[in-house]
Design an enzyme around this catalytic site. Structure first.
Site, PDB file in Angstrom:
ATOM      1  N   LEU A  13       0.852  -1.189   0.000  1.00 12.46           N
ATOM      2  CA  LEU A  13       0.000   0.000   0.000  1.00 12.46           C
ATOM      3  C   LEU A  13       0.892   1.245   0.000  1.00 12.46           C
ATOM      4  O   LEU A  13       1.612   1.496   0.964  1.00 12.46           O
ATOM      5  CB  LEU A  13      -0.913   0.004   1.221  1.00 12.46           C
ATOM      6  CG  LEU A  13      -1.782  -1.243   1.425  1.00 12.46           C
ATOM      7  CD1 LEU A  13      -2.685  -1.064   2.642  1.00 12.46           C
ATOM      8  CD2 LEU A  13      -2.617  -1.542   0.177  1.00 12.46           C
ATOM      9  N   ARG A  17       1.596  13.924   7.305  1.00 11.39           N
ATOM     10  CA  ARG A  17       2.396  14.216   8.496  1.00 11.39           C
ATOM     11  C   ARG A  17       3.878  14.406   8.167  1.00 11.39           C
ATOM     12  O   ARG A  17       4.668  14.779   9.013  1.00 11.39           O
ATOM     13  CB  ARG A  17       2.228  13.084   9.527  1.00 11.39           C
ATOM     14  CG  ARG A  17       0.853  13.062  10.174  1.00 11.39           C
ATOM     15  CD  ARG A  17       0.568  11.737  10.876  1.00 11.39           C
ATOM     16  NE  ARG A  17       0.125  10.686   9.975  1.00 11.39           N
ATOM     17  CZ  ARG A  17      -0.191   9.440  10.346  1.00 11.39           C
ATOM     18  NH1 ARG A  17      -0.098   9.089  11.611  1.00 11.39           N
ATOM     19  NH2 ARG A  17      -0.586   8.545   9.453  1.00 11.39           N
ATOM     20  N   THR A  36      -6.987   2.495   3.713  1.00  9.47           N
ATOM     21  CA  THR A  36      -6.180   1.305   3.399  1.00  9.47           C
ATOM     22  C   THR A  36      -7.039   0.140   2.889  1.00  9.47           C
ATOM     23  O   THR A  36      -6.582  -0.645   2.056  1.00  9.47           O
ATOM     24  CB  THR A  36      -5.385   0.861   4.644  1.00  9.47           C
ATOM     25  OG1 THR A  36      -6.263   0.876   5.790  1.00  9.47           O
ATOM     26  CG2 THR A  36      -4.230   1.800   4.922  1.00  9.47           C
TER      27      THR A  36
HETATM   28  C1  UD1 Z   1      -2.027   1.910   9.666  1.00  4.91           C
HETATM   29  C2  UD1 Z   1      -3.084   1.011  10.314  1.00  4.91           C
HETATM   30  C3  UD1 Z   1      -2.778   0.880  11.793  1.00  4.91           C
HETATM   31  C4  UD1 Z   1      -1.384   0.327  12.001  1.00  4.91           C
HETATM   32  C5  UD1 Z   1      -0.338   1.157  11.243  1.00  4.91           C
HETATM   33  C6  UD1 Z   1       0.979   0.432  11.253  1.00  4.91           C
HETATM   34  C7  UD1 Z   1      -5.118   1.393   9.017  1.00  4.91           C
HETATM   35  C8  UD1 Z   1      -6.480   1.990   9.007  1.00  4.91           C
HETATM   36  N1  UD1 Z   1      -4.396   1.575  10.131  1.00  4.91           N
HETATM   37  O1  UD1 Z   1      -2.172   3.198  10.243  1.00  4.91           O
HETATM   38  O2  UD1 Z   1      -3.701   0.014  12.423  1.00  4.91           O
HETATM   39  O3  UD1 Z   1      -1.071   0.281  13.368  1.00  4.91           O
HETATM   40  O4  UD1 Z   1      -0.735   1.346   9.869  1.00  4.91           O
HETATM   41  O5  UD1 Z   1       2.014   1.211  10.733  1.00  4.91           O
HETATM   42  O6  UD1 Z   1      -4.734   0.756   8.083  1.00  4.91           O
HETATM   43  N2  UD1 Z   1      -2.448   4.084   1.994  1.00  4.91           N
HETATM   44  C9  UD1 Z   1      -2.980   3.890   0.739  1.00  4.91           C
HETATM   45  N3  UD1 Z   1      -4.208   4.399   0.442  1.00  4.91           N
HETATM   46  C10 UD1 Z   1      -4.957   5.072   1.340  1.00  4.91           C
HETATM   47  C11 UD1 Z   1      -4.405   5.277   2.634  1.00  4.91           C
HETATM   48  C12 UD1 Z   1      -3.153   4.756   2.935  1.00  4.91           C
HETATM   49  O7  UD1 Z   1      -2.339   3.263  -0.113  1.00  4.91           O
HETATM   50  O8  UD1 Z   1      -6.055   5.491   0.989  1.00  4.91           O
HETATM   51  C13 UD1 Z   1      -1.113   3.538   2.301  1.00  4.91           C
HETATM   52  C14 UD1 Z   1      -0.111   4.604   2.745  1.00  4.91           C
HETATM   53  O9  UD1 Z   1       0.613   5.103   1.632  1.00  4.91           O
HETATM   54  C15 UD1 Z   1       0.761   3.851   3.730  1.00  4.91           C
HETATM   55  C16 UD1 Z   1      -0.118   2.724   4.242  1.00  4.91           C
HETATM   56  O10 UD1 Z   1      -1.225   2.651   3.376  1.00  4.91           O
HETATM   57  O11 UD1 Z   1       1.908   3.292   3.102  1.00  4.91           O
HETATM   58  C17 UD1 Z   1      -0.603   2.979   5.672  1.00  4.91           C
HETATM   59  O12 UD1 Z   1      -1.299   4.201   5.708  1.00  4.91           O
HETATM   60  P1  UD1 Z   1      -1.105   5.219   6.914  1.00  4.91           P
HETATM   61  O13 UD1 Z   1      -1.980   6.386   6.661  1.00  4.91           O
HETATM   62  O14 UD1 Z   1       0.317   5.463   7.167  1.00  4.91           O
HETATM   63  O15 UD1 Z   1      -1.748   4.361   8.108  1.00  4.91           O
HETATM   64  P2  UD1 Z   1      -1.493   4.528   9.646  1.00  4.91           P
HETATM   65  O16 UD1 Z   1      -2.291   5.673  10.148  1.00  4.91           O
HETATM   66  O17 UD1 Z   1      -0.057   4.527   9.949  1.00  4.91           O
HETATM   67 CA    CA Z   2       1.759   4.568   8.719  1.00  6.05          CA
END
Ligand code: UD1
Ligand code: CA
Length: 450
Positions: free
Chosen positions: A8, A15, A77
């Site tokens: 992903l 941030r 995600t």
């Molecule tokens: C996420 C998890 C959280 C976990 C953490 C671990 C979710 C809802 N939460 O939170 O439970 O503890 O990771 O590091 O998943 N991304 C996409 N498309 C989107 C949103 C995000 O591809 O629409 C990708 C981002 O680029 C990233 C990854 O998914 O690489 C995680 O997204 P991020 O927003 O960093 O999630 P966290 O808030 O860290």
């Molecule tokens: Ca993250």
């Protein structure tokens, strides 16, 4: 089992306060995404999809040859994984490994361990235990220790779930494709972020009575997620220290090891010697007995045994042969090749240029698009004029030639074997072997006007 991985990587990374997509932020010289991709290679090879969205063009350009899935709106995600379903179906995989693209410390061994523990499960996810759960999703287990849900930090309600245990979701999941197909359309975005969370699949699968496992991976920091500049710096320092430990274990000599930054992709042989601060990044290879002194920056370069890179040198896609001496203050650009026992001194730049065995260019020189034979002496201030404003041209200097100081070699041009070029010459025609070429205004001595 037949499985495919999905990374992903579509998020903006708000941030991080940067225009660059978060997954392209670098850790020891490589984008975070590259570290994640490499960790998946042993287990998944080319069976990997990368979900891109925010500045997808930049990510795709940096990862040419990979398989991409587009998530045009970043709705969470879970939504990101949903975009990968058609590709996964076409891959006819049974299990899908999903991993966040912002976990640059991920190691192949951790992936292998997790996949093993996930074997036979319908849904598994990696957990780590932290003193302070921070912004991670909290793992909720029932009285018997079975996983019941992952609850995001923002949505965590103490009165409902009790005090968090410190066990958090690391952002790596294995899910049966058929289950993902069934549950993804049922995700809701009725939460604090208004996003479709992949983490809600856990509660849904538990409610269906499926085999759901939270695989405890200890407090393994290799699963740390990077969301902010502070976390990026922490991840980089952690990887740096890990690589340095490995080098010391192996028998690499390190001075000021706390300032030595070596990419995990670089190979440094036992008996090589590195002095910090220095950067040895990308696919560098440093042989036994080679020395890299302080304040050097190397990328994708090869330094052979007995070669010495003195302080303040920059090397990129360069090859330094056995026993060669470089610097201080030298710049070797892509395609620079130094043969055995050659010398390149201060303020000398080479680009697409080969310096033959034992040849020397010791001061203030530019050698570009040049082929220089063995035993050649390049005087101070020699410049190959390789660019006419439109095209690049080559300069050839054959064995044993001597180029006097402050010479301009206007390419294309060849200076033959054993030639001597007078200092201050502008050489525009080939010089036949063994001849002396002088091309400069003659000195006149006139009476001085009073
Ligand atoms: C996420 C998890 C959280 C976990 C953490 C671990 C979710 C809802 N939460 O939170 O439970 O503890 O990771 O590091 O998943 N991304 C996409 N498309 C989107 C949103 C995000 O591809 O629409 C990708 C981002 O680029 C990233 C990854 O998914 O690489 C995680 O997204 P991020 O927003 O960093 O999630 P966290 O808030 O860290
Ligand atoms: Ca993250």
């Amino acid at each position: 089992m037949n499985s495919t991985a999905v990374i992903l990587a579509a998020g903006k990374g708000t941030r991080m306060h940067s225009d660059k997509p978060k997954v392209l932020q670098t850790v020891l010289g490589d984008p975070m995404l590259r570290h994640v991709r490499e960790a998946l290679r042993p287990e998944f090879g080319d069976r990997v999809f990368i979900v891109v969205g925010h500045r997808a063009d930049m990510v795709e350009a940096a990862f040419a040859g990979e398989r991409f899935v587009h998530q045009t709106e970043q709705l969470g995600t879970g939504h990101a994984l949903m975009q990968a379903l058609p590709g996964l179906r076409a891959d006819a995989c049974e299990m899908v490994l999903v991993v966040n693209g912002d976990t640059p410390l991920l190691r192949a061994e951790t992936v292998a361990h997790f996949m093993k523990e996930a074997e036979g499960a319908d849904l598994a996810f990696a957990t780590i235990s932290l003193d302070e759960p921070g912004a991670y999703g909290r793992v909720v287990r029932d009285d018997e220790g079975h996983v019941s849900a992952i609850v995001e930090a923002k949505d965590y309600d103490m009165s409902r779930y009790g005090a968090p245990t410190g066990e958090v979701n690391a952002g790596m999941y294995a899910i049966r494709l058929s289950l993902a197909e069934a549950l993804l359309p049922r995700l809701s975005n009725a939460n604090r972020s208004g996003e479709y969370y992949i983490t809600d699949l856990v509660g849904l699968a538990v409610a269906e009575g499926r085999d759901v496992r939270g695989v405890q991976c200890g407090s393994d920091e290799s699963l740390m997620g990077v969301n902010s500049p502070r976390e990026l710096a922490q991840a980089e320092e952690s990887m740096r220290a890990f690589v340095v430990e490995g080098l010391l274990d192996k028998g690499v000599l390190l001075h000021a090891p706390a300032l030595v930054r070596v990419s995990p992709r670089a190979t440094i042989e036992a008996g090589a010697e590195l002095s910090g601060p220095c950067d040895v990044l990308g696919s560098c290879h440093v042989e036994r007995g080679a020395r890299i002194e302080a304040y050097c920056s190397l990328r994708d370069s090869h330094v052979a045994s007995g070669a010495e890179i003195r302080p303040y040198c920059h090397l990129e896609q360069a090859r330094v042969g056995e026993g060669a001496l470089v610097g201080p203050y030298a710049r070797l650009r892509p395609g620079a090749v130094l043969e055995r026992d050659s010398h390149v001194g201060n303020f000398v730049e080479l680009k697409k240029a080969r310096l033959g065995v034992g040849s020397k260019a010791n001061h203030l020189t530019y050698l570009g698009d040049a082929e220089i034979g063995a035993g050649v002496n390049i005087g101070a201030g020699t410049i190959t004029c390789n660019y006419d404003g439109k095209n690049k041209h080559r300069t050839t200097i054959e064995d044993g030639a001597f180029i006097g100081s402050n010479t301009a070699l206007v390419a294309p041009v060849t200076v033959g074997k054993e030639c001597l070029v007078g200092a201050g010459s502008v050489i525009t025609h080939d010089v036949p072997a063994g001849e002396l070429a002088v091309a400069r205004g003659k000195q006149k001595n006139l009476p001085r006007r009073k």
